[in-house]
Design an enzyme around this catalytic site. Sequence first.
Site, PDB file in Angstrom:
ATOM      1  N   GLU A 279       4.067 -24.785  22.162  1.00 26.82           N
ATOM      2  CA  GLU A 279       5.208 -24.515  22.060  1.00 26.82           C
ATOM      3  C   GLU A 279       5.186 -24.154  23.050  1.00 26.82           C
ATOM      4  OE1 GLU A 279       3.805 -22.323  17.890  1.00 26.82           O
ATOM      5  OE2 GLU A 279       2.293 -22.592  18.546  1.00 26.82           O
TER       6      GLU A 279
ATOM      7  N   ARG B  94       0.645  -1.175   0.292  1.00 26.58           N
ATOM      8  CA  ARG B  94      -0.469   0.299  -0.136  1.00 26.58           C
ATOM      9  C   ARG B  94       0.911   1.465  -0.196  1.00 26.58           C
ATOM     10  NH1 ARG B  94      -5.517   0.717   1.883  1.00 26.58           N
ATOM     11  NH2 ARG B  94      -6.403  -1.169   1.981  1.00 26.58           N
TER      12      ARG B  94
ATOM     13  N   LYS C 180      -3.381 -19.724   5.066  1.00 31.35           N
ATOM     14  CA  LYS C 180      -4.979 -20.088   5.860  1.00 31.35           C
ATOM     15  C   LYS C 180      -4.641 -18.540   6.869  1.00 31.35           C
ATOM     16  CE  LYS C 180      -3.466 -21.404   9.830  1.00 31.35           C
ATOM     17  NZ  LYS C 180      -2.701 -21.161  11.252  1.00 31.35           N
TER      18      LYS C 180
ATOM     19  N   ASP D  58      -6.810 -21.755  15.347  1.00 36.28           N
ATOM     20  CA  ASP D  58      -5.369 -21.958  14.508  1.00 36.28           C
ATOM     21  C   ASP D  58      -4.555 -23.241  14.256  1.00 36.28           C
ATOM     22  OD1 ASP D  58      -3.274 -20.200  14.077  1.00 36.28           O
ATOM     23  OD2 ASP D  58      -2.239 -20.492  16.209  1.00 36.28           O
TER      24      ASP D  58
ATOM     25  N   LYS E 181       7.372 -28.857   5.838  1.00 36.04           N
ATOM     26  CA  LYS E 181       8.160 -30.194   6.457  1.00 36.04           C
ATOM     27  C   LYS E 181       9.018 -30.515   5.922  1.00 36.04           C
ATOM     28  CE  LYS E 181       6.507 -26.845  10.634  1.00 36.04           C
ATOM     29  NZ  LYS E 181       7.677 -26.245  11.614  1.00 36.04           N
TER      30      LYS E 181
ATOM     31  N   HIS F  29       1.245 -24.904   5.923  1.00 27.63           N
ATOM     32  CA  HIS F  29       3.551 -24.922   6.709  1.00 27.63           C
ATOM     33  C   HIS F  29       3.735 -26.020   6.703  1.00 27.63           C
ATOM     34  CE1 HIS F  29       2.998 -23.105  10.542  1.00 27.63           C
ATOM     35  NE2 HIS F  29       4.297 -23.736  10.367  1.00 27.63           N
TER      36      HIS F  29
ATOM     37  N   HIS G 250      -2.700 -28.108  11.180  1.00 31.19           N
ATOM     38  CA  HIS G 250      -1.470 -28.834  11.160  1.00 31.19           C
ATOM     39  C   HIS G 250      -1.779 -29.880  12.137  1.00 31.19           C
ATOM     40  CE1 HIS G 250      -0.352 -24.800  10.248  1.00 31.19           C
ATOM     41  NE2 HIS G 250      -0.120 -24.060  11.595  1.00 31.19           N
TER      42      HIS G 250
HETATM   43  C1  BG6 Z   1       1.165 -21.575  12.587  1.00 26.07           C
HETATM   44  C2  BG6 Z   1      -0.531 -20.584  13.753  1.00 26.07           C
HETATM   45  O1  BG6 Z   1      -0.028 -21.864  11.790  1.00 26.07           O
HETATM   46  O2  BG6 Z   1       1.471 -21.519  12.918  1.00 26.07           O
HETATM   47  C3  BG6 Z   1       0.321 -20.417  14.812  1.00 26.07           C
HETATM   48  O3  BG6 Z   1      -0.801 -19.582  13.608  1.00 26.07           O
HETATM   49  C4  BG6 Z   1       1.903 -21.015  15.636  1.00 26.07           C
HETATM   50  O4  BG6 Z   1       0.191 -19.891  16.441  1.00 26.07           O
HETATM   51  C5  BG6 Z   1       2.807 -21.600  14.654  1.00 26.07           C
HETATM   52  O5  BG6 Z   1       1.941 -20.583  16.803  1.00 26.07           O
HETATM   53  C6  BG6 Z   1       4.157 -22.951  14.517  1.00 26.07           C
HETATM   54  O6  BG6 Z   1       4.034 -23.057  13.429  1.00 26.07           O
HETATM   55  P1  BG6 Z   1       6.207 -24.024  13.961  1.00 26.07           P
HETATM   56  O7  BG6 Z   1       6.087 -24.191  12.557  1.00 26.07           O
HETATM   57  O8  BG6 Z   1       6.852 -23.023  14.627  1.00 26.07           O
HETATM   58  O9  BG6 Z   1       5.655 -25.060  14.850  1.00 26.07           O
END
Ligand code: BG6
Length: 498
Positions: A239, A63, A171, A258, A205, A201, A263
């Site tokens: 995490e 922007r 996402k 989330d 991995k 994502h 995942h």
């Molecule tokens: C994201 C989530 O998709 O994945 C986050 O929105 C999360 O909340 C992240 O922290 C974790 O990804 P990774 O690759 O660090 O395990």
Amino acid sequence: MRAAFELGLRCDLDSERPSPGPASIVVFGGTGDLARRKIVPALYNLLREGRLPPESRVLCTGRRKLDPVEFREGLRDAASRYSRTGLEPDAWGRLAARIDYLEGDLDAPGVYDAVAAALASPGHPPDALFYLAVAPEQFGPVARGLAAAGLGTAGRRPGDPGPYRRLIVEKPFGRDRESARALNLELQDSFAERDIFRIDHYLGKETVQNLLYLRFANSVFEPLWNRRYVERVEIDVLEEEGIGTRGGYYDGAGAARDMLQNHLIQLLCLTAMEPPAGLDPESIRDEKVKVLKSIPPYPAGELRRRSLRGQYGPGTDPAGRPLRGYLQEDRVRTGSRTETFAALRLEVDNWRFAGVPFVLRTGKALDRRVSEIRVLFRRPPGGLFQGTCGDRLGANGLTLRIQPDEGLWLTFNAKVPGRASVESEALRFSYRQKAASLPEAYERLLADALAGDSTLFIRSDETEYAWSLVDRLEEAWEAPDAPPPILYPAGSPPPAAP
Ligand code: BG6
């Protein structure tokens, strides 16, 4: 025939795939965090490794009015900070020379016309990848804007000789089944489903991809991979970090939307799916969808018994320093009941796995960062050892460590030398022995999108089935008689699943 035990035999599937030609990579949201932290560092590493054709171009939209030289300088900083490999001035120079900046408002048609003009101009490959690194509410409008500028592919036949136009969507993809379905229809109005690449994502991995290799390139695991031998499967994505500065998004989402919807469910699908008929995208994605269809539609009361949600309260780190609770984080509503931890025990009700619990857990602000899949096998039958040792006889288990310390290990029982004792031991494989740094998920995903391989991307029906499960869970949790999330102190071990 070569010796069956020979180590290092290699069959390179990548070399079978035609190398992609140069493309124009258009990053909408090119000044944002995702572009800086993930997309540009990934492009840099692809170029460095010769996996991004040198004539490719990168066009970043934003922007703000920015001087292109300053913009590239900013990206250089980002690449040097976030790339897994150090910045080599020469390689960076080659990428930077191919990066342009386009100022534009995504709500106005001008920016899409400018993209179309750029793609038609000399020196710009006409094949294009449109990366939507923008807020989710802009996914639909950007796709529509592109189509209005003649860059969409809806209605194109497979094999159409025109340049390819692919859409990569980040996402969150919707916030429930209904909104995901609406978004699917909206995107499909502008792009053919085969040209829509929905990112998860985790699928990029290395260790997650290894699940398919491990299961289907070996003959020792598959015969055991069923209800007869598997007692339980545990999938953890835990995490250490709290929600940081993402309160605005996270408070409206929570751990189930989330992390679980995407995942963890993807990990579940790859663990539980049947062998696909081939390694092509549709064969693999069909098998994943079958897993999702085999999860029973548990009623709300049953889902409450099978699940647990939690929220972190104030706690301490290992050095005793105070950690904030979720309710003290920025942009979290007062008294919010959003879960930062979710656990769910479910079953995949098919011939292979009926009756085997799959226990999924994910959470933030815990005492560890670890993602892994643990397959626990049944104990040996009869009284030989089991009778004497009882539960002091270890179970066989296969742990697939996704991160950190990527690798896998198999636990088994062995005799203790000099004694009539049995002790559990492990056979270990570590990816760190093979490579100093593993490619980032975004490198693989971008390379695959450039090659037109959608295996590691989510199909429209997959996302909708995954949402159906999460919608039912959310409903169960939101019912008036549902208990509030349990409180766990930040920095504490993950709560046990029900
Ligand atoms: C994201 C989530 O998709 O994945 C986050 O929105 C999360 O909340 C992240 O922290 C974790 O990804 P990774 O690759 O660090 O395990």
